[in-house]
Design a protein around this motif. Structure first.
Motif: not given
Length: 484
Positions: A240, A261-265, A267, A299-302
């Motif tokens: 994670t 791209a999940g929000g629980d890990r 970036p 989008r998740r890892s800018t």
């Protein structure tokens, strides 16, 4: 005088001697350890050996199978293997010790016993290293690289050949078990990298990683183009806090991209992908991340940046790979038989003009094709014009016109930190040479040096630009990921 008296260096406290020795290089530490028993005791203090970088095998000292290095490796690993925190090793079991006129199958056929001896030495050395690390719970960084991929590609290291070197596969099984044991015993592993290490990593290896290390691991790189995927989406789900990832391009699937791209890990910051055109028949591009997958990941890892090396990949496949949303920072196009077209270079300069900083174009084959439709519309010049962050440009195997090289130097100026163009890749336009007085080579060096704001010369030694692609990928990935 004081150093020679009874109150000299030998009378200093051990802690102070250790601190003084901490300023020495690893090589100088080993030399100093031969002075006396007191120095030797202080020099092998664990705090002085938290990091170890080695390159072994391959007859790097002037021939041989590398077996002469085994006693030294055993000594170092026996001393430091149980407590070293960062270990970086490069194994060169065979390729480095071949003469310039011997490569691959031809070299092994000329001396098959030499190849067997080299591979036996490789297995022994890998066993030595992994066996010394098995109980090291303080290991934070493990980086392994092996120069075996060229031989694998040539079919030298097939199962029948390996069975002669390691009957019954006992050593190979022991190596794989030791690697899994290291992962299961680790408690604070932050960096795990194994690239082209023959018979070390299996698709099941990552499942052995301990729970504490799954939380601490920040960089993961497991690559061997000859095997199925070494990193599964299921195992990646446990990691994670992963911030840097390196793997085969064909293994970067749509499911894996969606997971990252999940929000629980955490970036992702760095992604290094190796694409081998010779393996596309076995590992096709179908199922790899789509444009929508890349958009979701960005989008998740800018702050995500991507490094891609493509070896012998045709332009048609490259156009499928280069999705618009990929935040490409570095690209290395290397080939022996395939040609990169002007359309590919044009696409790269248009899509990645905001992010691209490194562009390497290499070709090791007869002839120097011209990328430009005409001499005044060179896609490399357009690349230098559009890509405002371009800092590294390396070209070999393609024609680069002298006046275009001058234009590139003027466009990027001192911001272009590395401009390496092999001397044999440079050509001069006879129409323009008529209007220029003096030696055209001297004029080119002068103009490019003025443009860059520093002294510049074409690369005469091809080894500066033509090295083993997988080794370049491994080292570039190391520096790229360390930069996060």
């Amino acid at each position: 005088m004081a150093l020679c008296s009874s109150v000299g260096a030998l009378a200093l406290p051990s802690e102070l001697i250790v601190h003084i020795f901490s300023f020495l290089s690893d090589r100088d530490k080993l030399r100093a350890s031969a002075v006396c028993s007191r120095w030797r005791e202080c020099l092998f203090y664990p705090a002085l050996w938290t990091e170890l970088k080695l390159r072994v095998g391959g007859g790097t000292n002037g021939g041989g199978s590398g077996s002469e290095q085994t006693p030294r490796l055993e000594f170092l690993m026996r001393k430091f293997g149980s407590f070293v925190r960062e270990l970086q090793l490069e194994f060169a079991p065979l390729y480095d010790c071949l003469s310039p006129l011997q490569h691959g199958v031809e070299a092994v056929e000329s001396d098959p016993q030499f190849a067997k001896d080299a591979m036996v030495t490789y297995l022994v050395q890998v066993l030595c290293v992994l066996g010394s690390l098995r109980n090291n719970r303080n290991l934070q960084k493990l980086s392994l690289y092996g120069d075996t991929c060229i031989l694998q590609d040539d079919g030298i290291l097939d199962s029948s050949y390996l069975s002669q070197v390691d009957q019954g596969g006992k050593k190979i099984k022991e190596i794989q078990q030791l690697f899994e044991e290291i992962l299961s015993n680790s408690r604070q592993l932050k960096w795990l990298s194994s690239a082209f290490m023959l018979c070390v990593v299996t698709p099941c290896s990552l499942a052995s990683l301990s729970n504490p290390s799954t939380s601490s691991l920040e960089h993961l790189s497991l690559i061997d183009s000859q095997l199925p995927s070494l990193i599964s989406t299921i195992e990646l789900e446990r990691l994670t806090n992963l911030q840097s990832l390196s793997l085969d391009f064909c293994d970067f699937t749509s499911d894996m991209c969606c997971l990252l791209a999940g929000g629980d890990r955490a970036p992702l910051h760095r992604l290094s992908l190796l694409l081998n055109g010779a393996a596309l028949d076995v590992k096709p591009l179908d199922g790899t991340a789509t444009e929508d997958d890349w958009k979701a990941l960005v989008r998740r890892s800018t702050n995500l940046r991507v490094y891609i090396m493509a070896m012998d990949v045709c332009s048609q496949d490259l156009l499928r790979v280069l999705k618009p949303s990929v935040p490409l920072e570095r690209i290395h196009l290397d080939s022996y038989s395939t040609l990169v077209t002007d359309g590919v270079v044009e696409l790269i300069s248009q899509q990645y003009h905001k992010t691209l900083s490194h562009f390497i174009l290499m070709r090791d084959d007869a002839g120097f094709p011209d990328l430009s439709v005409n001499r005044n519309e060179d896609p490399l010049v357009l690349l230098a014009w559009r890509c405002v962050h371009l800092a590294v440009l390396i070209i070999h195997g393609y024609t680069v016109w002298s006046h275009n090289l001058v234009a590139i130097s003027r466009l990027r100026g001192s911001n272009l930190k590395v401009l390496e163009v092999s001397e044999e890749s440079i050509d001069f336009d006879p129409d323009q040479s008529v209007h220029i007085e003096g030696d055209p080579v001297h004029n080119l060096v002068k103009e490019v040096s003025l443009g860059l704001g520093r002294v510049w010369h074409a690369s005469i030694d091809n080894s500066l630009v033509l090295n083993e692609p997988t080794q370049h990928f491994h080292r570039e990935m190391q520096s790229f990921s360390a930069g996060m």
